[in-house]
Design an enzyme around this catalytic site. Sequence first.
Site, mmCIF file in Angstrom:
data_model
loop_
_atom_site.group_PDB
_atom_site.id
_atom_site.type_symbol
_atom_site.label_atom_id
_atom_site.label_comp_id
_atom_site.label_asym_id
_atom_site.label_seq_id
_atom_site.Cartn_x
_atom_site.Cartn_y
_atom_site.Cartn_z
ATOM 1 C CD GLU A 34 -33.930 -18.429 -75.263
ATOM 2 O OE1 GLU A 34 -33.272 -19.014 -76.129
ATOM 3 O OE2 GLU A 34 -33.838 -17.194 -75.042
ATOM 4 C CB SER A 48 -35.660 -10.666 -94.619
ATOM 5 O OG SER A 48 -34.630 -9.767 -94.314
ATOM 6 C CB ILE A 50 -35.199 -14.381 -97.283
ATOM 7 C CG1 ILE A 50 -35.751 -12.963 -97.247
ATOM 8 C CG2 ILE A 50 -34.966 -14.855 -98.718
ATOM 9 C CD1 ILE A 50 -37.079 -12.778 -97.885
ATOM 10 C CG HIS A 52 -31.210 -16.028 -98.711
ATOM 11 N ND1 HIS A 52 -31.351 -14.809 -99.317
ATOM 12 C CD2 HIS A 52 -31.267 -15.806 -97.379
ATOM 13 C CE1 HIS A 52 -31.479 -13.873 -98.378
ATOM 14 N NE2 HIS A 52 -31.438 -14.450 -97.193
ATOM 15 C CB VAL A 176 -25.806 -20.427 -69.953
ATOM 16 C CG1 VAL A 176 -24.458 -21.030 -69.575
ATOM 17 C CG2 VAL A 176 -26.803 -21.510 -70.335
ATOM 18 C CB ILE A 342 -26.164 -19.054 -87.353
ATOM 19 C CG1 ILE A 342 -25.362 -20.197 -86.748
ATOM 20 C CG2 ILE A 342 -27.089 -19.572 -88.459
ATOM 21 C CD1 ILE A 342 -24.504 -20.985 -87.717
ATOM 22 C CB SER A 344 -28.360 -13.504 -93.877
ATOM 23 O OG SER A 344 -28.858 -13.879 -95.126
ATOM 24 C CB CYS A 447 -57.240 -7.496 -78.576
ATOM 25 S SG CYS A 447 -55.624 -7.463 -79.344
#
Lengths: 484, 418
Positions: A34, A48, A50, A52, A176, A342, A344, A447
């Site tokens: 990552e 969002s 969601i 679906h 990467v 990928i 929504s 904070c």
Amino acid sequence: MSDRYDVIIVGAGIIGTGIARELSRYKLDVGVLEKKPDVGWGTTKANSGIIHAGYDAKPGTVKSSFSAPGNKMYEKWTEVLSVPFKRLGSFVSTEDESQLGKLEKLLEQGEENGVEGLEIITDRRKIEELEPNITKGVEAVLYAPTAGVVAPYKLSIALYENARANGVDFQFNSPVNDITKTSEADGFEFYVEAGGSRYEGDYVINAAGIYSGKIADMVGDDSFSIFPARGEYYLLDSEIEEYVRRINFPLPTEESKGILVTPAAEGSIIFGPNHQPLDKPSVATTQTGLDQVLNGAMKLFPDIDTSKIRTNFAGLRAKAGSDDFVIGESGAARNFINVAGIQSPGLTAAPAISKHVIGILEESGLELSEDPGFDPKREPIPKFAEMDTEEIVSYTDKYEAAKDIVCRCEEVTRAEIEEAIDRGATTLDGIKFRTRSRMGSCQGGFCTPRLIEILADKLGISPKEVTKKGDNSYLLAEETKKGE
Amino acid sequence: MNSNTKSLKKDIVVVGGGPAGMAAGLRGAEEGAEVMIVERDIELGGILNQCIHNGFGVEIYGEELTGPEYAERFTSQIGESTVDVRLNTFVLSMQPDKSMTLLTPNGLLEVEAEAVVLATGARERSRGEIRIPGGRPSGVMPAGTAQELINKKGFLPGKRVFVLGSGDIGLIISRRLTWEGAEVVGVAEIMDYPTGLNRNVVQCLHDYDIPLHLSHTVTDIYGSDRLKGIKLSRVDDGMQPVEGTGKDIDVDLLLLSVGLVPENDFFKETGVTLSEKTRGPIVDEWFQTDVPGIFGCGNSVHIEDLVDWVTMDGFRAGDGAVAYAGNDSLPNPEKEVIAGENINYVVPQKVSGEDPFRFALRVEEPMENVDISIKGTDISFFQRIVTPGEMEVEEVSKDDLAKIKELEEFEFEVKGRN
């Protein structure tokens, strides 16, 4: 010596962590690379949230085959991982009776996709029962009771923690920069160079979100490109969370499902997103875009108290040229599997996609033998703010740091913050997504100085090395002249 | 109740140990009440502890003290008093009947009070609330947070700084940053007048040649990890940015001094009616809210300019709380106080009309040579200059009250002499 993995996953978003966790059921060496210092910081964290129902995708598309099945898997997924998920149901509303046909078409599409419980409601009384504050003009809604909301960043964190507990390696700050196909004699398929290290792998899974086109290019796969499209949002104060009860969409357009108004899984209300194709990825918000978002939201809820807007943010859709998910082994490189494009309803589809990718790996020859030690359960960080008296007594008896409330707005204790760091947070944003500190009404005004101290202390670094979100996002430039 | 939880009874519980709470608590103890001050920090003093500049105490003590010096005058008296000071203690919940649950270093504590004074201060408005678009880099923070980092933690949060908002904190921090060797390249104010005190504009900006851009605001924020710069734009009369006036400025720190909001959570929790203008509770001349026995004072009621006023309000609220706790009935505040011409708000919002009272008000627009008066009476106070940035504080005396006792409401107004 380089690290050797059976499967290397590029990208620790909801897809990468989902697949990693699914693979951790088997006796395999799995490594996740990552580029950011934490999980879920690309498309995953800013959308969002969601889940679906699954009526949007055109039947026959890859999207349609994963949405409704993914939706059905959510209770189980979130329960075992202890992630907040609420099946609130969604509305697609129209103020124009002549548009009823469009709702009917969505309903038919949904039924074809296997969505259950869809219903068109034209009875104003019933509409108001389900959504009391929606605009008076609404004539008809498509009600989808199976739609829900989840905190996507929390979900990717939970998947990460559970995958890691079951033996998956995560390498952060590891973008990467090259992937090489090996020769047969090497006995494995790929060299992957990332963050100054070289990894060997038999399989590479490309779950790099916005950058998945670039990763595919590295193995000569130019079958798809990613076109980022920004979506901007407003987030409101949790004080008025009850004003909106369900996930509210306008009628969809060709390019998006429109600007929605929905409760968020962890309280508060979200407006957005708009849809802006970009040449270069950027998550900066714009005045024009935010105005679109506000106007869109006001069409559905004209009387909502916009003085309760707490912040704005933007996320990116990883849209493939085909406008569909790109899932499967690359035509250009054996054992290189794309899970790209990928957008929504990617979050909805994620559990179904994760399962499906295991099937692809098996078909292409990966031996899967179940690991009897696999533990599917992941415990959440205890949440002081939600405890009753008895729970507080036992929590504070156990941890001295639980008597020290650091984030006053969301009532987050030092015990929770330290546990978030123990579980992998290395930045202020990492702590925020795990504990909600800095998400409250002061947005970190009170904070932040303490969080910097706690992070520096726990990580054994100087406060000057503490960052908001990795890279050059330092918080303190230098010591003062008098430096106390 | 859980058997591990202890419980206590007090005449008065003061929530917050800043200047307002210290004054209220001290006054309560002086008058013989059993008082507890609950403070979540490790020491009393509140924000005074990070205000190391001077200028505090001119009205009360006739001398210029630093924040910590001003705080010390109270902490030493409290130390010698009967006040039960609870540090590192957090109020978890508060009921309208004035019972509450505290989280203390020794665990949970249930307290029942006769009267409660909520002296919880204020918080700074955030970037999100004023809706500045742009990136979300580090290096954007409220001015008060920067003040704490510099004065209490010993770190400079940036080297090349722009300040949005001409509130007092922003002005004072500009001077402080300059002293520390940072470069403050400018201060912008969306209004066409400074919103902080004039003395701070002079002493903190003019004296250091820091430009003040009136009728300007920040319309974009650049940078994805650390702040790289901002866009400064001129605004029109409706405070909307004028297209084409944007100018990019490279800075690594943007401080926001765009106003304070009363910390009103416990007022809300106990069902106290809030004012839409001040966002604090509606109070009477004793700073009692409409929930009997719950008082406010200081910045939790409305944002004050001077700590001296905060202290005086604290004394007054302390007096009120003592009376309430001792069952001396406070007069019924049946007269409404109305913010009339050119007035944004007046505190108190209701009074009994029986006791003399001090009132504080802010005007809506700057004006010169005005009378602040109660409509329909000859009660009036002359001011040479009024501006929304400077709170006006005056007192309605016993004699004044005698003249107006038949009025059902007191409408204040600010009118020019010409």
